[in-house]
Design an enzyme around this catalytic site. Structure first.
Site, PDB file in Angstrom:
ATOM      1  N   HIS A  16       4.670  33.836  87.485  1.00  0.00           N
ATOM      2  CA  HIS A  16       6.060  33.965  87.063  1.00  0.00           C
ATOM      3  C   HIS A  16       6.093  34.000  85.544  1.00  0.00           C
ATOM      4  CE1 HIS A  16      10.345  33.616  86.892  1.00  0.00           C
ATOM      5  NE2 HIS A  16      10.402  33.626  88.198  1.00  0.00           N
ATOM      6  N   ARG A  39      16.323  37.667  81.950  1.00  0.00           N
ATOM      7  CA  ARG A  39      15.864  38.843  81.214  1.00  0.00           C
ATOM      8  C   ARG A  39      16.815  40.009  81.437  1.00  0.00           C
ATOM      9  NH1 ARG A  39      11.078  37.664  83.811  1.00  0.00           N
ATOM     10  NH2 ARG A  39      10.956  39.766  84.655  1.00  0.00           N
TER      11      ARG A  39
END
Length: 82
Positions: A16, A39
């Site tokens: 991750h 993000r």
């Protein structure tokens, strides 16, 4: 391994790539896991010098590749070091 175990299908292990670094404790080994959503809404990935090193909207394998390349570039043995 030291414990006598082996590994199987490591190509199926997920890394991750997004964690929050607390600016009050940037050297802490503990990071807070963040979702890809961050993000997607504008969070950026920076190395320890503050340089942006990837397109944050890229796929996970691309981001991990960029993290590994950046770790090598800064002389770190472990991507979590940056």
């Amino acid at each position: 391994t030291e414990a006598g175990g082996g590994t199987v299908e490591m190509d199926h292990v997920q890394v991750h790539p997004t964690a929050f670094v607390d600016t009050k404790r940037p050297d802490s080994k503990r990071k807070t896991l963040c979702a890809e959503l961050l993000r997607g809404v504008g969070a950026v990935m920076l190395d320890r010098t503050g340089k942006r090193f990837a397109n944050e909207l890229g796929k996970r394998d691309y981001l991990v590749e960029r993290m590994n390349a950046t770790a090598v570039d800064i002389g770190a043995n472990d991507p979590s070091a940056f």
